[in-house]
Design an enzyme around this catalytic site. Structure first.
Site, PDB file in Angstrom:
ATOM      1  N   GLN A   1     -18.564  51.889 -25.160  1.00  0.00           N
ATOM      2  CA  GLN A   1     -19.760  51.954 -24.341  1.00  0.00           C
ATOM      3  C   GLN A   1     -20.914  52.509 -25.190  1.00  0.00           C
ATOM      4  O   GLN A   1     -20.683  52.961 -26.302  1.00  0.00           O
ATOM      5  CB  GLN A   1     -19.508  52.822 -23.132  1.00  0.00           C
ATOM      6  CG  GLN A   1     -18.394  52.285 -22.218  1.00  0.00           C
ATOM      7  CD  GLN A   1     -18.345  52.990 -20.856  1.00  0.00           C
ATOM      8  OE1 GLN A   1     -19.184  53.796 -20.510  1.00  0.00           O
ATOM      9  NE2 GLN A   1     -17.304  52.656 -20.074  1.00  0.00           N
TER      10      GLN A   1
ATOM     11  N   GLU B   1     -16.542  43.815 -21.759  1.00  0.00           N
ATOM     12  CA  GLU B   1     -15.994  45.091 -22.251  1.00  0.00           C
ATOM     13  C   GLU B   1     -15.140  44.783 -23.467  1.00  0.00           C
ATOM     14  O   GLU B   1     -14.178  44.000 -23.371  1.00  0.00           O
ATOM     15  CB  GLU B   1     -15.154  45.800 -21.173  1.00  0.00           C
ATOM     16  CG  GLU B   1     -16.006  46.428 -20.086  1.00  0.00           C
ATOM     17  CD  GLU B   1     -15.205  47.266 -19.111  1.00  0.00           C
ATOM     18  OE1 GLU B   1     -14.213  47.896 -19.527  1.00  0.00           O
ATOM     19  OE2 GLU B   1     -15.593  47.278 -17.920  1.00  0.00           O
TER      20      GLU B   1
ATOM     21  N   GLU C   1     -21.419  53.284 -18.381  1.00  0.00           N
ATOM     22  CA  GLU C   1     -20.744  53.569 -17.112  1.00  0.00           C
ATOM     23  C   GLU C   1     -20.929  55.038 -16.728  1.00  0.00           C
ATOM     24  O   GLU C   1     -21.129  55.902 -17.603  1.00  0.00           O
ATOM     25  CB  GLU C   1     -19.247  53.257 -17.287  1.00  0.00           C
ATOM     26  CG  GLU C   1     -18.399  53.568 -16.062  1.00  0.00           C
ATOM     27  CD  GLU C   1     -17.002  52.953 -16.123  1.00  0.00           C
ATOM     28  OE1 GLU C   1     -16.587  52.492 -17.189  1.00  0.00           O
ATOM     29  OE2 GLU C   1     -16.334  52.943 -15.066  1.00  0.00           O
TER      30      GLU C   1
ATOM     31  N   ASN D   1     -15.440  44.203 -10.830  1.00  0.00           N
ATOM     32  CA  ASN D   1     -14.977  44.551 -12.179  1.00  0.00           C
ATOM     33  C   ASN D   1     -13.457  44.712 -12.160  1.00  0.00           C
ATOM     34  O   ASN D   1     -12.910  45.399 -11.274  1.00  0.00           O
ATOM     35  CB  ASN D   1     -15.605  45.877 -12.626  1.00  0.00           C
ATOM     36  CG  ASN D   1     -14.950  46.421 -13.896  1.00  0.00           C
ATOM     37  OD1 ASN D   1     -15.202  45.909 -14.983  1.00  0.00           O
ATOM     38  ND2 ASN D   1     -14.102  47.447 -13.760  1.00  0.00           N
ATOM     39  N   GLU D   2     -12.803  44.111 -13.092  1.00  0.00           N
ATOM     40  CA  GLU D   2     -11.343  44.262 -13.249  1.00  0.00           C
ATOM     41  C   GLU D   2     -10.650  44.253 -11.884  1.00  0.00           C
ATOM     42  O   GLU D   2      -9.880  45.168 -11.551  1.00  0.00           O
ATOM     43  CB  GLU D   2     -10.997  45.527 -14.060  1.00  0.00           C
ATOM     44  CG  GLU D   2     -11.502  45.441 -15.488  1.00  0.00           C
ATOM     45  CD  GLU D   2     -10.949  46.472 -16.458  1.00  0.00           C
ATOM     46  OE1 GLU D   2     -10.239  47.398 -16.040  1.00  0.00           O
ATOM     47  OE2 GLU D   2     -11.219  46.329 -17.664  1.00  0.00           O
TER      48      GLU D   2
ATOM     49  N   TYR E   1      -9.721  45.380 -25.193  1.00  0.00           N
ATOM     50  CA  TYR E   1      -9.832  46.553 -26.066  1.00  0.00           C
ATOM     51  C   TYR E   1      -8.770  46.427 -27.144  1.00  0.00           C
ATOM     52  O   TYR E   1      -7.602  46.155 -26.830  1.00  0.00           O
ATOM     53  CB  TYR E   1      -9.604  47.834 -25.256  1.00  0.00           C
ATOM     54  CG  TYR E   1     -10.756  48.149 -24.320  1.00  0.00           C
ATOM     55  CD1 TYR E   1     -11.880  48.822 -24.791  1.00  0.00           C
ATOM     56  CD2 TYR E   1     -10.730  47.766 -22.980  1.00  0.00           C
ATOM     57  CE1 TYR E   1     -12.953  49.113 -23.935  1.00  0.00           C
ATOM     58  CE2 TYR E   1     -11.790  48.050 -22.130  1.00  0.00           C
ATOM     59  CZ  TYR E   1     -12.898  48.732 -22.612  1.00  0.00           C
ATOM     60  OH  TYR E   1     -13.953  49.019 -21.776  1.00  0.00           O
TER      61      TYR E   1
END
Ligand code: AHR
Length: 523
Positions: free
Chosen positions: A376, A327, A59, A206-207, A273
């Site tokens: 990432q 992710e 990113e 995204n999200e 996460y």
């Protein structure tokens, strides 16, 4: 005789019984080993483990793109058309299959037309999500697709739903993939790329439940249908459209998306996460309680993937739609003295265990999980690589991806694992965690993690439906749970030959050291 001495003698007796070499003994623990039993069903092949499970994410955040991947053509750091040669070589070694870009939260405020044409004329913007720094747009569509070509990986572009238009998204795909003459494809030619690129993976936002517009699932499902309609297939290019999926355990999001838009997507993206330690958020300074807490949070991926897959099964029993975990990873406090919004964190043996057990979970669910992208690639969150000017180091997580590359496109083999619990205080998790596959050359690979930082496991394995005539292995472990590589000691933790294994009747026996990741190859 005191207890320590009894334990030591017991360990030596076990090692002698297994006829293990001195190197093997050095890799094992002196605490009393626990027993484990494993059966690998080599005669019950399952689905293919998509190579894309071993995917990555880069990113425009902190030093991931700028400094990490892109240094510019005039840099003294060796580069090819502005892209770092050392980083490309390291990522090629782990066979990076797919790279997601440009975000993340950044994707929903990225306007792709600002990132094409002569660099000195590209407009700048504020990267509002990630520290309010100025983004000069020097790394744009052409540079990203060049990077993917240099890496030999598939590009996965995430489009802007949050603050972009349908037309903007439509034109981006046309610019990249249209082979005929159109205003957009001619513009691409004018910018130096005659031939269209192939673009398979495209994310529609995204999200969008959060930084991508704070939408309700019903609203996003409609937006997805609208935007995705205009993501066209040109020439022979077939776009695999990926919808924004849930955050962690938001099962309602999956339910609504599958019900309202399931037939119009090829993939649904899950983000999870697993956080950090319980008491300490430091990447490198933590105790066993933090180790335990982190690994237990990482194991939650099993429940998340199973429950989202169950919902998807109701709407899509043939499993056409992939669950794309685009992710995932550990999220610690940033390294002291660095910009808190740059998410630069160190990476220890604990992160290696997080990566290894998570990849085992994805392998086990490869019928539904057909892509995953660790967050990432460089200098951000659970990175493969850290850079400091011209210096570059490989993290323990990199080494896990290196060991596990043998699973890419191999066939999953079911297994039955019985292991002692790893108990910490009043809580416990299973001490071992594994997955197995057979590659195209017929070799069987078993990746197995010993989560317990105190005790090794004596593992007895039966191989059903195949014979083992030779066995070899590699191991990633270290003396301490906080072991990590630094720019001064770049190879403190790296894989070594694993010798504490020998064939036995119908299978093999191995001593799996405490806090280790082992990859075995059976032929
Ligand atoms: O990876 C960092 C950020 O985490 C991404 O930009 C966002 O999608 C997620 O919340």
């Amino acid at each position: 005789m005191n207890l320590t001495r009894i334990c030591l003698l017991a360990t030596i007796a076990v090692l002698l019984a297994l006829n293990l070499s001195p190197t093997a003994a050095a890799q094992s623990e002196t605490a009393t080993p626990v027993a484990g039993k494993l059966t690998i069903y080599a005669d019950r092949e399952k689905q293919t483990i998509s190579r894309n499970i071993y995917g990555h994410f880069a990113e425009h955040l902190g030093r991931c793109i700028y400094e990490g991947l892109w240094v510019g053509e005039n840099s003294s750091i060796p580069n090819t058309r502005g892209i770092r040669n050392d980083v490309v070589a390291a990522l090629k070694q782990i066979k990076i299959p797919v790279l997601r870009w440009p975000g993340g939260c950044f994707a929903d405020e990225y306007h792709w037309k600002d990132g094409i044409g002569p660099r000195e004329r590209r407009p700048a913007m504020i990267n509002t999500h990630w520290g309010g720094v100025i983004e000069n747009n020097h790394f744009g569509t052409h540079e990203f697709l060049d990077l993917c070509e240099q890496l030999g990986c598939e590009p996965y572009i995430c489009g802007n739903v949050g603050s972009g238009t349908v037309r903007e998204m439509q034109e981006w795909v046309e610019y990249i993939t249209f082979d005929g003459a159109s205003p957009l494809s001619n513009f691409r030619r004018q910018n130096g790329h005659e031939q269209p690129w192939k673009l398979k993976f495209f994310g529609v936002g995204n999200e969008n439940w959060g930084c991508g517009g704070h939408m309700r699932p019903e609203y996003y499902a409609d937006q997805y249908r609208r935007y995705a309609t205009y993501v066209r297939n040109f020439g022979g290019n077939q776009v695999f459209k990926i919808a924004c999926g849930p955050s962690g355990a938001n099962y309602l999001w999956t339910e609504v998306l599958m019900r309202e838009a399931g037939t119009q997507m090829a993939g649904l993206a899950l983000h999870y996460y697993c956080g950090t330690g319980k008491k300490s958020r430091s990447a490198t300074e933590f105790d066993e309680g933090d180790w335990f807490h982190q690994l237990r949070s990482a194991l939650k991926m099993e429940e998340l993937v199973s429950k989202h897959a169950e919902i998807m099964d109701r709407f899509d029993p043939k499993k056409r739609v992939a669950l794309v975990v685009d992710e995932w990873g550990a999220w610690h406090a940033v390294e002291p003295g660095t910009n808190p919004r740059f998410l630069y964190q160190q990476n220890t043996l604990r992160d290696a265990l997080v990566a290894a057990l998570t990849l085992n979970i994805f392998n086990q669910h490869c019928d539904r999980v057909r892509m995953a992208n660790i967050a990432q690639t460089i200098n951000v969150l659970q990175a493969m690589i850290l850079t400091d000017g011209a210096k570059m180091i490989r993290t323990p997580t990199y080494h896990v991806f290196d060991l596990y590359q043998v699973h890419q496109d191999a066939t999953l083999l079911p297994l039955d694992l019985q292991a002692a619990d790893y108990q910490f205080g009043a809580e416990k998790i299973l001490g071992l965690q594994a997955s197995a596959s057979r590659d195209k050359a017929g070799k069987i690979h078993l990746s197995i993690c010993n989560l317990n930082p105190n005790a090794s496991t004596e593992l007895a394995c039966q191989l059903q439906g195949a014979k083992v005539s030779a066995i070899s292995g590699r191991i990633l472990t270290a003396a301490s749970i906080t072991a990590h590589n630094t720019f001064d000691q770049p190879e403190k933790i790296k894989p070594a030959e694993f010798t504490a294994v020998k064939t036995a009747d119908g299978g093999f026996q191995a001593t799996l050291p405490a806090k280790s990741v082992v990859m075995l190859e059976l032929h």
